[in-house]
Design an enzyme around this catalytic site. Structure first.
Site, PDB file in Angstrom:
ATOM      1  N   GLY A 109      95.710   4.330   4.337  1.00 59.98           N
ATOM      2  CA  GLY A 109      96.893   4.874   3.402  1.00 59.98           C
ATOM      3  C   GLY A 109      98.171   4.447   3.787  1.00 59.98           C
ATOM      4  O   GLY A 109      98.007   3.092   3.514  1.00 59.98           O
ATOM      5  N   THR A 145      88.672   1.286  -1.939  1.00 53.57           N
ATOM      6  CA  THR A 145      89.091   2.684  -1.630  1.00 53.57           C
ATOM      7  C   THR A 145      88.520   3.620  -2.680  1.00 53.57           C
ATOM      8  O   THR A 145      88.252   3.506  -3.732  1.00 53.57           O
ATOM      9  CB  THR A 145      90.477   2.786  -1.531  1.00 53.57           C
ATOM     10  OG1 THR A 145      90.948   4.170  -1.122  1.00 53.57           O
ATOM     11  CG2 THR A 145      91.307   2.606  -2.972  1.00 53.57           C
ATOM     12  N   ARG A 160      91.922  -2.402  -9.274  1.00 50.64           N
ATOM     13  CA  ARG A 160      92.209  -0.905  -9.269  1.00 50.64           C
ATOM     14  C   ARG A 160      91.939   0.148 -10.223  1.00 50.64           C
ATOM     15  O   ARG A 160      91.610  -0.435 -11.396  1.00 50.64           O
ATOM     16  CB  ARG A 160      93.714  -0.907  -9.067  1.00 50.64           C
ATOM     17  CG  ARG A 160      94.542   0.214  -8.610  1.00 50.64           C
ATOM     18  CD  ARG A 160      94.305   0.727  -7.077  1.00 50.64           C
ATOM     19  NE  ARG A 160      95.215   1.727  -6.930  1.00 50.64           N
ATOM     20  CZ  ARG A 160      94.973   2.657  -5.893  1.00 50.64           C
ATOM     21  NH1 ARG A 160      93.774   2.874  -5.557  1.00 50.64           N
ATOM     22  NH2 ARG A 160      96.018   3.620  -5.457  1.00 50.64           N
ATOM     23  N   THR A 196      90.126   4.447   2.685  1.00 53.12           N
ATOM     24  CA  THR A 196      89.871   3.048   2.409  1.00 53.12           C
ATOM     25  C   THR A 196      89.156   2.215   3.351  1.00 53.12           C
ATOM     26  O   THR A 196      88.948   2.713   4.501  1.00 53.12           O
ATOM     27  CB  THR A 196      91.398   2.338   2.263  1.00 53.12           C
ATOM     28  OG1 THR A 196      92.172   3.317   1.563  1.00 53.12           O
ATOM     29  CG2 THR A 196      91.427   0.969   1.577  1.00 53.12           C
ATOM     30  N   ASN A 208      90.416   6.766  -1.817  1.00 50.55           N
ATOM     31  CA  ASN A 208      91.627   7.225  -1.412  1.00 50.55           C
ATOM     32  C   ASN A 208      91.117   8.464  -0.447  1.00 50.55           C
ATOM     33  O   ASN A 208      91.495   7.769   0.792  1.00 50.55           O
ATOM     34  CB  ASN A 208      91.935   7.936  -2.827  1.00 50.55           C
ATOM     35  CG  ASN A 208      93.598   8.342  -2.465  1.00 50.55           C
ATOM     36  OD1 ASN A 208      94.396   7.919  -1.695  1.00 50.55           O
ATOM     37  ND2 ASN A 208      94.161   9.762  -3.011  1.00 50.55           N
ATOM     38  N   SER A 258      99.506   1.319  -4.868  1.00 52.59           N
ATOM     39  CA  SER A 258      98.670   1.296  -3.716  1.00 52.59           C
ATOM     40  C   SER A 258      99.204   0.852  -2.662  1.00 52.59           C
ATOM     41  O   SER A 258     100.286  -0.074  -2.824  1.00 52.59           O
ATOM     42  CB  SER A 258      97.258   0.678  -3.903  1.00 52.59           C
ATOM     43  OG  SER A 258      96.628   0.404  -2.909  1.00 52.59           O
ATOM     44  N   SER A 259      98.711   1.078  -1.327  1.00 58.65           N
ATOM     45  CA  SER A 259      99.128   0.471  -0.339  1.00 58.65           C
ATOM     46  C   SER A 259      98.446  -0.638   0.436  1.00 58.65           C
ATOM     47  O   SER A 259      98.736  -1.254   1.361  1.00 58.65           O
ATOM     48  CB  SER A 259      99.441   1.536   0.927  1.00 58.65           C
ATOM     49  OG  SER A 259     100.594   2.460   0.469  1.00 58.65           O
TER      50      SER A 259
END
Length: 570
Positions: A474, A399, A107, A381, A401, A452-453
């Site tokens: 998202g 991703t 990330r 993503t 975003n 993050s998801s």
């Protein structure tokens, strides 16, 4: 007499049915479906056909799932500029053929000069678009280091081989109709945010079949091929990235790039009935939220009620409402914030959260707050799933975003900057671009990873690989993965059918249900509306790419028809 593979499949199936054996859900759903979609040497499912081919080529050369993942990641950086990347970051869940698991966190991180109030004006209000459409919106990229670390630990083929497909694609590939439309739709932003540059722009409208050439990106990929980590985080590319930052008052420095490192983390592992769920820990919120959701609905007879029937939808929505409330308070970067993993996943806690659920009426989100623990101190993503001949499996979600990230291209290097800083809580209680609410746990700090998801996940049954799954989207990522798993386990769908199935989503705030057109029939809509559920119909939710392993060892793919997603196997 020698039987073909397909003949053996039907013979065995028929014998089971005649003998009265009840096939497990994942098998029942496959009978008579996707019979041509059975491969045993390997499979790649990802968001663009050329990238899928790059991964399959590596598998056929003798590469393993991680080798193929590296090739796919870099190929997507070329062919899927709205989400594929070298300027972003992501997560990897890995399971070896022998059942050993690990997760890699690559990330993005906040620059050292970042601060908690960097997107607020003098009155303490969030400055519109500053965390989305400026040079200050970008976190330090992690994708290149992530792929290098994954290959270093698990790779089989030479690093240089794995980047060749992406380099060739960067020198020219045919755009699909969908990509052409995306490039045309974003042309004005590309021009406005990249003065003096011509990246992704042409004098006429993009058309399906046009050739997109990215020579600067090809040279950047060659440096990564030849110099590895130093080809991106140091030297020419780093100089270009820092120069780009300075041109727009960005915060990222050469030291930020040099300091960036991916992190191997312990997987989040839980159970749903007889299934083992292997998923991503924080700073992904996805793994914990997924296990909370599965536990929340486990005791209900979903398979008896049926796919997307009113009772099924009501229970799922109420579970999602409570889980996303917890997400807003308790989830963040574990290197900066003590995430109460054990408390959030304790069965008694999750069961207690569902006790306020009332069949007669929707629970208003205003009455739901994050839970309390005794003693606790306070989309764009892309995803790809790969399984190789030996049975090693990789689930990766990565991703920028927003679609095309910040839409700012690094001059001379040819890659897009992310706008991941928007995934932090710019101000507690203020929603981000996906409407998600956050607090102190996800506040901006130097060197911190934003929440993050992303929910790359692998599922086992009886100690054997069953399912590799993930999606972009998202805030809808978690619920899309959740519903796809239920589609296979509870509703007996084949892999492609489970992916095709219409989805719905609730995230606590705003207090409404988003549903794809056709997800809920008129009777279900009427019943739920009368109970007070606010339902918005018409949005598209997720682009799931997944692989199911049948009891006979075949790989069965599900490539989402909502995009250019492609499944290839051999």
């Amino acid at each position: 007499m020698s039987l073909s593979i397909s003949a053996k499949y039907y013979l065995y199936t028929g014998m089971l049915l005649l003998s009265g054996v009840v096939l497990p859900g994942c098998v029942r759903g496959q009978l008579g479906k996707d019979n041509s979609d059975q491969y045993y040497n390997g499979m790649v499912v990802c968001a663009y056909p050329d990238a899928a081919q790059a991964g399959l080529t590596i598998l056929k050369k003798g590469g393993n799932a991680v080798d193929a993942a590296v090739a796919v990641q870099f190929a997507l950086a070329v062919t899927l500029p709205e989400a594929g990347n070298i300027g972003g970051g992501g997560f990897m869940v890995y399971r070896s053929a022998k059942g050993k698991t690990s997760t890699l966190d690559f990330r993005e991180k906040a620059a050292a000069a970042a601060s908690a109030n960097m997107y607020l004006d003098s009155s303490g209000n969030v400055i519109p678009n500053m965390s989305l459409a400026t040079h200050q919106a970008s976190g330090v990229p992690g994708s290149v280091d992530g792929m290098i670390q994954a290959h270093k630990k698990y790779g089989k083929l030479k690093w240089t081989e794995l980047l060749e497909p992406a380099i060739a694609l960067a020198r020219g590939f045919k755009v699909t109709k969908r990509l052409a439309n995306d490039l045309n739709r974003n042309a004005a932003d590309f021009a406005a945010r990249n003065p003096g540059k011509k990246y992704f722009l042409k004098d006429t409208q993009w058309q399906e079949g046009d050739i997109l050439v990215q020579e600067d990106l090809a040279r950047t990929l060659e440096l990564i091929r030849d110099k590895g980590r130093a080809g991106f985080y140091e030297g020419t590319v780093a100089d270009m990235l820092v120069a780009e930052m300075k041109s727009g008052n960005g915060l990222m420095t050469k030291q930020d790039l040099k300091d960036y490192r991916s992190v191997w983390r312990k997987p989040i592992i839980g159970k749903y009935k007889d299934y083992k769920i292997i998923t991503m820990p924080p700073p992904s919120s996805g793994g914990i939220a997924l296990l909370q959701l599965l536990r929340s609905v486990e005791k209900y007879p979903l398979s008896n009620w049926g796919y997307n029937k009113d009772s099924t939808v009501q229970v799922i929505v109420e579970a999602e409402r409570r889980v996303y409330a917890d997400r807003s308070k308790y989830l963040g970067d574990p290197d900066f914030f003590k995430v109460p993993v054990d408390s959030l996943l304790k069965p008694s806690y999750i069961d207690g959260r569902m006790q306020s659920f009332n069949w007669a009426a929707a629970t208003p989100s205003t009455s739901i707050q994050p839970g309390n623990f005794a003693g606790y101190e306070s989309d764009q993503t892309t995803h790809f799933s790969i399984v190789d001949k030996e049975g090693n499996a990789v689930s990766i979600t990565t991703t920028l975003n927003g679609s095309f990230g910040s839409k700012i291209v690094v001059n001379g290097a040819g890659f897009l900057l992310n706008n991941e800083m928007d995934d932090f809580s710019s101000k507690p209680g203020t929603p981000n671009m996906y409407g998600l609410i956050g607090g102190k746990a996800n506040s901006i700090q130097p060197g911190k990873r934003m929440l993050s998801s992303m929910t790359p996940t692998i599922v086992e049954k009886d100690g054997k690989l069953l399912l590799v799954v993930g999606t972009p989207g998202g805030s809808t990522i978690i619920t899309s993965v959740f519903q796809t798993i239920l589609n296979v386990i509870e509703f007996n769908k084949s892999m492609q059918t489970a992916v095709d199935a219409k989805r719905f989503h609730h995230q606590w705030l705003p207090d409404n249900v988003s549903a794809e057109a056709g997800a809920l029939d008129s009777v279900t809509l009427e019943i739920l509306t009368k109970k007070g559920y606010k339902i918005n119909v018409g949005t598209t939710i997720g682009r799931v790419d997944a692989i199911l392993v049948t009891p006979w060892g075949y790989y069965q793919g599900g490539a989402d028809p909502r995009g250019d997603d492609t499944k290839l196997g051999w």
